[in-house]
Write a protein that holds these residues in place. Structure first.
Motif, PDB file in Angstrom:
ATOM      1  N   ASN A   1      59.264  79.129  94.016  1.00 18.91           N
ATOM      2  CA  ASN A   1      58.824  80.419  93.486  1.00 18.91           C
ATOM      3  C   ASN A   1      59.753  81.491  94.058  1.00 18.91           C
ATOM      4  N   SER A   2      60.818  81.802  93.326  1.00 21.26           N
ATOM      5  CA  SER A   2      61.861  82.687  93.860  1.00 21.26           C
ATOM      6  C   SER A   2      61.348  84.100  94.123  1.00 21.26           C
ATOM      7  N   LEU A   3      60.419  84.585  93.295  1.00 22.49           N
ATOM      8  CA  LEU A   3      59.911  85.937  93.493  1.00 22.49           C
ATOM      9  C   LEU A   3      59.149  86.044  94.805  1.00 22.49           C
ATOM     10  N   VAL A   4      58.205  85.123  95.026  1.00 17.09           N
ATOM     11  CA  VAL A   4      57.426  85.154  96.273  1.00 17.09           C
ATOM     12  C   VAL A   4      58.343  84.906  97.475  1.00 17.09           C
ATOM     13  N   GLU A   5      59.341  84.035  97.290  1.00 20.56           N
ATOM     14  CA  GLU A   5      60.303  83.796  98.381  1.00 20.56           C
ATOM     15  C   GLU A   5      61.007  85.098  98.762  1.00 20.56           C
ATOM     16  N   ALA A   6      61.501  85.826  97.761  1.00 21.83           N
ATOM     17  CA  ALA A   6      62.202  87.091  98.021  1.00 21.83           C
ATOM     18  C   ALA A   6      61.276  88.131  98.640  1.00 21.83           C
TER      19      ALA A   6
ATOM     20  N   LEU B   1      68.107  87.401  78.765  1.00 23.35           N
ATOM     21  CA  LEU B   1      66.648  87.538  78.803  1.00 23.35           C
ATOM     22  C   LEU B   1      66.290  88.760  79.640  1.00 23.35           C
ATOM     23  N   PRO B   2      65.250  89.491  79.269  1.00 22.06           N
ATOM     24  CA  PRO B   2      64.847  90.625  80.102  1.00 22.06           C
ATOM     25  C   PRO B   2      64.273  90.130  81.434  1.00 22.06           C
ATOM     26  N   LEU B   3      64.670  90.764  82.510  1.00 21.47           N
ATOM     27  CA  LEU B   3      64.139  90.395  83.821  1.00 21.47           C
ATOM     28  C   LEU B   3      62.767  91.039  83.977  1.00 21.47           C
ATOM     29  N   PRO B   4      61.757  90.267  84.368  1.00 19.19           N
ATOM     30  CA  PRO B   4      60.419  90.862  84.536  1.00 19.19           C
ATOM     31  C   PRO B   4      60.471  92.103  85.437  1.00 19.19           C
ATOM     32  N   GLU B   5      59.610  93.067  85.151  1.00 17.11           N
ATOM     33  CA  GLU B   5      59.606  94.341  85.866  1.00 17.11           C
ATOM     34  C   GLU B   5      59.449  94.157  87.377  1.00 17.11           C
ATOM     35  N   VAL B   6      58.648  93.172  87.764  1.00 16.88           N
ATOM     36  CA  VAL B   6      58.390  92.993  89.182  1.00 16.88           C
ATOM     37  C   VAL B   6      59.674  92.603  89.927  1.00 16.88           C
ATOM     38  N   TYR B   7      60.561  91.845  89.262  1.00 19.33           N
ATOM     39  CA  TYR B   7      61.843  91.517  89.893  1.00 19.33           C
ATOM     40  C   TYR B   7      62.683  92.784  90.091  1.00 19.33           C
ATOM     41  N   GLU B   8      62.704  93.634  89.061  1.00 18.33           N
ATOM     42  CA  GLU B   8      63.455  94.882  89.161  1.00 18.33           C
ATOM     43  C   GLU B   8      62.927  95.744  90.311  1.00 18.33           C
ATOM     44  N   GLU B   9      61.598  95.762  90.422  1.00 12.83           N
ATOM     45  CA  GLU B   9      60.973  96.558  91.485  1.00 12.83           C
ATOM     46  C   GLU B   9      61.368  96.033  92.865  1.00 12.83           C
TER      47      GLU B   9
ATOM     48  N   ALA C   1      57.662  79.525 103.633  1.00  8.82           N
ATOM     49  CA  ALA C   1      57.782  78.063 103.558  1.00  8.82           C
ATOM     50  C   ALA C   1      57.090  77.531 102.298  1.00  8.82           C
ATOM     51  N   GLU C   2      55.924  78.086 101.966  1.00  7.90           N
ATOM     52  CA  GLU C   2      55.217  77.658 100.756  1.00  7.90           C
ATOM     53  C   GLU C   2      56.038  77.967  99.506  1.00  7.90           C
ATOM     54  N   ALA C   3      56.614  79.161  99.458  1.00  8.13           N
ATOM     55  CA  ALA C   3      57.359  79.590  98.275  1.00  8.13           C
ATOM     56  C   ALA C   3      58.586  78.722  98.043  1.00  8.13           C
ATOM     57  N   VAL C   4      59.259  78.327  99.124  1.00 10.74           N
ATOM     58  CA  VAL C   4      60.435  77.462  98.994  1.00 10.74           C
ATOM     59  C   VAL C   4      60.023  76.125  98.396  1.00 10.74           C
ATOM     60  N   LEU C   5      58.899  75.567  98.894  1.00 15.02           N
ATOM     61  CA  LEU C   5      58.423  74.293  98.355  1.00 15.02           C
ATOM     62  C   LEU C   5      58.021  74.424  96.889  1.00 15.02           C
ATOM     63  N   GLU C   6      57.443  75.568  96.543  1.00 18.51           N
ATOM     64  CA  GLU C   6      56.995  75.797  95.155  1.00 18.51           C
ATOM     65  C   GLU C   6      58.144  76.192  94.226  1.00 18.51           C
TER      66      GLU C   6
ATOM     67  N   ASP D   1      51.407  88.709  93.551  1.00 21.72           N
ATOM     68  CA  ASP D   1      50.785  87.490  94.058  1.00 21.72           C
ATOM     69  C   ASP D   1      49.752  87.867  95.125  1.00 21.72           C
ATOM     70  N   THR D   2      48.577  87.279  95.046  1.00 26.76           N
ATOM     71  CA  THR D   2      47.505  87.627  95.989  1.00 26.76           C
ATOM     72  C   THR D   2      47.901  87.343  97.429  1.00 26.76           C
ATOM     73  N   ARG D   3      48.791  86.361  97.621  1.00 27.25           N
ATOM     74  CA  ARG D   3      49.235  86.044  98.989  1.00 27.25           C
ATOM     75  C   ARG D   3      50.114  87.156  99.551  1.00 27.25           C
ATOM     76  N   ILE D   4      50.916  87.767  98.680  1.00 27.72           N
ATOM     77  CA  ILE D   4      51.715  88.918  99.102  1.00 27.72           C
ATOM     78  C   ILE D   4      50.791  90.090  99.424  1.00 27.72           C
ATOM     79  N   SER D   5      49.783  90.295  98.580  1.00 31.07           N
ATOM     80  CA  SER D   5      48.831  91.403  98.800  1.00 31.07           C
ATOM     81  C   SER D   5      48.119  91.244 100.144  1.00 31.07           C
ATOM     82  N   ALA D   6      47.751  89.998 100.472  1.00 33.32           N
ATOM     83  CA  ALA D   6      47.056  89.763 101.747  1.00 33.32           C
ATOM     84  C   ALA D   6      47.948  90.129 102.926  1.00 33.32           C
ATOM     85  N   GLY D   7      49.238  89.761 102.850  1.00 31.93           N
ATOM     86  CA  GLY D   7      50.159  90.116 103.918  1.00 31.93           C
ATOM     87  C   GLY D   7      50.430  91.601 103.976  1.00 31.93           C
ATOM     88  N   ARG D   8      50.506  92.237 102.787  1.00 31.71           N
ATOM     89  CA  ARG D   8      50.710  93.679 102.723  1.00 31.71           C
ATOM     90  C   ARG D   8      49.562  94.419 103.421  1.00 31.71           C
TER      91      ARG D   8
END
Length: 793
Positions: A52-57, A99-107, A45-50, A18-25
């Motif tokens: 979006n469990s991946l961005v939240e984590a 279902l296969p878990l997306p690679e990014v979750y595994e990472e 806070a945005e991720a919780v509202l959305e 996510d570009t928002r994660i990249s900006a913080g990184r």
């Protein structure tokens, strides 16, 4: 030596991200931790509202990473555990639906588990950390990812290294050697798999611990080069600091100087971008060794001017940073035009901080610096105060000497781990000495034992004798008091004060002998040492059978003014000294805090009235009138502020140290607690603030400790920051009657006898020593609690 930070966080991100994660990184990778923390808090806070469990984590993980970078593993662990819980829920959902878990979750799952291991390692939970890293390593090896295998290997190596250090401290040399060899072998495997800067840094740590300084320096240089290329400034500063320390051990002074100075440039650049006081304190705590070693080299070489500059940088930088980043705040009245310029100036500062880390940004950096100078020039015209504090540098030795007259000397301490370096400075001389800190219990504990003798043991002994005379011998109060005054007391307190004099003042006494006034700038635990009560060995009074010995104290030889740092002196001297006409006097409020409501200070009401009778135009606020909102509103209008109330030092949260006031209808803004944080936002014109309350001169760092740097917070410093050039405050819980007398004597000397403020504080102490209304007042408990801070005019 430096400890490895959360190195697993520096691995390249999986794709996509996510570009928002990249900006913080990016903020994190540039060591802009304050900004990164704010970014990820908002993103969470945005991720919780959305939903979006991946961005939240990921946001939770990065908030933990920031806290690890600030060396706060206890606070980081809950964020990692939240992140892992969020990811585990997604794994469960995927497993239930086959279902296969997306690679990014595994990472992310792998990264978070690795970071939990890092936090446990930092906390000394080595068994947990080792097992967690081995689990991650097994998964990396199963997937055949060489880079991740290398990361897990050097993290495992660091667990064994940290464990070896703990074993060495326990004097288990056999286990220390075995653990060190395990670390060495794991690091060799890591470097063969994929050479990284973190592995080289860890390798240097292992070599250094094992007594192989040449190999350690070579490893640190490899790490420093790689960190420099990657732009990881915190890690590079630590590597350079370690190169400097070991080069010194190898007698390569030139290399040591170069590495330590480079490291300090990076550290100060980074520290200046951190706004939070406690975070700044934590950030500098494991880097203070860099300053200590550099200052030691310069003193040894006789380069006292340069050594003094670095002492002030180490000690004064945080207070000056606070001045330089002074908030506009509710008490700061500025025009719309100035406010717009201030916002523009702050935005440019952020841009400069970002550009400093980019090797290809020389042209843009030069443009930003030029723009910053143009904005500052305009601010100098419209708001000279704001502009001047934005470019503060610590005071040079020659400049300081120019501020001292012939009758004034200055004594500044710099306390390191093994020794203290002190500078005795006059208008035309500089004397520098190294003081060894040889003590079985540590200097902080020594000072607390001494203080306990003065403000606890003596009054407790008096109370016990009076009670015994009343109850057992049936004496009247007057008879019991008479019996107490004929009771011999211990002279051990004199021996303790002589010991402190001999160690911390005697080496400089000849240089300062003829100085009527002394500035004293303590460091670390010395902030709580009552210098005014020190006793020279020749001035002791060990006469047997005396109720209280009467030695000659340091205050009888010199008037004493304390300062947070020498660099604060120009700010104090910049204030014009006008005739004192008005005072705001606060006495014994109806405390908003229920804990104090039933603990009124009757003597404070008398004190408020007594001070008011000595001021031409007093405004007295007592009991219900002493509302926090009213005090804050009026504080900036008076020549003198006098608080006769309860005070409280918060060791848990220094910014919440407070002066207790009234609040009939408390709310989130005015709750009856005039805290350090609130005082920072006041805009004062007072020539003096008197804090006639308990412990108001005490200072503390994070968690109630003295930090290695001087990022200390106290009520007295907050009032100086708010604009007053002088503060009177107390070192301990004070006696009501003695406090009332001291205050009367002080104000009479200042406003009636026209002595200077610092000489008036000395006159008050001398009056209690030479003509006490109560014979017990010659004991230091009663008069040496009160200290004067500020300029000596």
């Amino acid at each position: 030596m430096a400890l490895l930070l959360a190195s697993c966080s520096s691995a390249p991100p999986p794709s996509p991200e996510d570009t928002r994660i990249s900006a913080g990184r990016e903020l994190y990778d540039r060591s802009e931790y304050d900004a990164a923390q704010r970014h990820f808090q908002a993103l969470l806070a945005e991720a919780v509202l959305e939903r979006n469990s991946l961005v939240e984590a990921q946001a939770q993980k990065w908030l933990g990473n920031v806290l690890l970078a600030y060396d706060k593993p206890t606070e980081a662990l809950p964020w990692f555990e939240k992140s892992l819980s969020t990811l585990d829920k997604q794994r469960a959902i995927a497993d239930s639906g086959r279902l296969p878990l997306p690679e990014v979750y595994e990472e992310e799952w792998r990264n978070v588990r690795s970071n939990i291991a890092v936090a446990n390692k930092m906390l000394g939970n080595f068994e947990d950390a080792e097992q967690q890293f081995r689990d991650v390593l097994a998964e990396d090896e199963r997937k055949g990812d060489a880079y991740k295998v290398a990361i897990s290997l050097y993290n495992l190596a660091d667990v064994h290294h940290q464990k070896s250090i703990r074993l060495l401290q326990k004097r288990d040399t056999v286990a220390f050697g075995a653990s060190g060899l395990q670390a060495l072998e794991l690091l060799k495997q890591s470097l063969r798999t994929a050479p990284t800067a973190d592995a080289y840094l860890n390798l240097g740590n292992v070599h250094a611990a094992a007594g192989r300084p040449d190999s350690a320096v070579a490893s640190y240089r490899q790490a420093e080069t790689l960190y420099g290329k990657a732009g990881y400034r915190v890690h590079r500063a630590l590597a350079l600091g370690n190169i400097g320390v070991l080069s010194l051990r190898l007698a390569d002074t030139a290399a040591a100087l170069d590495a330590l100075q480079q490291s300090i440039v990076i550290v100060e650049e980074l520290r200046g971008s951190i706004s939070s006081i406690d975070i700044r304190s934590s950030f500098i705590s494991n880097k203070f060794f860099i300053y200590e070693n550099l200052i030691g080299i310069l003193v040894q070489q006789g380069k006292f001017r340069e050594a003094f500059e670095y002492v002030e940088r180490a000690k004064a930088r945080s207070f000056l940073d606070m001045l330089g980043n002074k908030a506009v705040g509710e008490g700061k009245q500025r025009s719309a035009e100035v406010l717009s310029l201030v916002q523009r100036e702050q935005a440019i500062q952020k841009r400069i901080g970002a550009l400093l880390t980019r090797p290809d940004s020389a042209a843009r950096l030069g443009s930003a610096l030029n723009e910053h100078q143009i904005v500052l020039a305009e601010l100098r015209r419209l708001d000279p105060e704001y502009a001047s504090v934005k470019s503060i540098e610590p005071l040079a030795l020659e400049a300081l000497q120019g501020l001292l007259d012939e009758s004034t000397g200055l004594l500044e301490y710099f306390m390191g781990e093994r020794s203290t370096i002190a500078f005795a400075i006059t208008r035309d001389t500089v004397v520098v000495r190294r003081i060894q800190l040889k003590s079985d219990i540590g200097i902080e504990r020594e000072i607390e034992v001494l203080r306990g003798m003065l403000f606890r043991d003596f009054p407790n002994q008096k109370l016990a004798v009076l009670r015994e005379k009343r109850l057992s011998e049936r004496l009247s109060p007057r008879e019991a008091l008479s019996a107490w005054r004929s009771t011999p007391t211990s002279n051990e307190w004199q021996l303790k004060l002589v010991n402190m004099y001999s160690r911390f003042f005697a080496p400089f006494a000849p240089a300062l002998r003829d100085k009527a006034v002394l500035y004293i700038i303590p460091h670390g635990p010395l902030h709580h040492l009552p210098f005014q009560a020190l006793i020279a060995p020749t001035d002791i009074d060990m006469s047997p059978g005396k109720h209280i010995g009467r030695p000659r104290f340091l205050i009888e030889k010199h008037a004493i003014a304390f300062l947070p740092s020498a660099s604060v002196l120009p700010f104090a001297l910049a204030r014009e000294l006008d005739t004192v006409r008005s005072a705001l006097i606060v006495g014994d409020p109806v405390y908003a805090d229920p804990k104090y409501r039933n603990r009124p200070l009757e003597a404070a009401l008398i004190e408020a009235d007594s001070v008011a009778r000595r001021i031409p135009e007093p405004t007295v606020l007592t009991r219900e009138q002493a509302e926090e909102a009213l005090v804050k509103r009026k504080a900036g209008l008076y020549d003198v502020l006098h608080f006769a109330t309860h005070g409280e030092l918060s060791t848990r949260n220094p910014m919440e140290s407070r002066i207790l006031l009234a609040a009939a209808k408390p709310d989130s803004v005015n709750d009856g607690n005039l805290t350090v944080a609130k005082i920072f936002n006041l805009d004062l014109r007072a020539l003096l603030v008197t804090l006639s309350a308990c412990q108001t001169a005490q200072v503390t760092g994070e968690a109630g400790t003295f930090t290695t740097g001087d990022d200390l917070v106290g009520l007295s410093r907050s009032f100086m920051f708010a604009g007053t050039p002088a503060v009177i405050a107390s070192l301990w819980i004070v006696d009501d009657a003695a406090t009332l007398a001291w205050m009367r004597y002080f104000y009479d000397a200042w406003l009636s006898a026209s002595l200077s403020r610092v000489q008036s504080s000395r006159a008050a102490a001398l009056r209690m020593l030479n003509a006490p209304e109560d014979p017990d007042w010659i004991f230091p408990y009663y008069w040496s609690a009160f200290v004067y801070m500020g300029d000596t005019r």
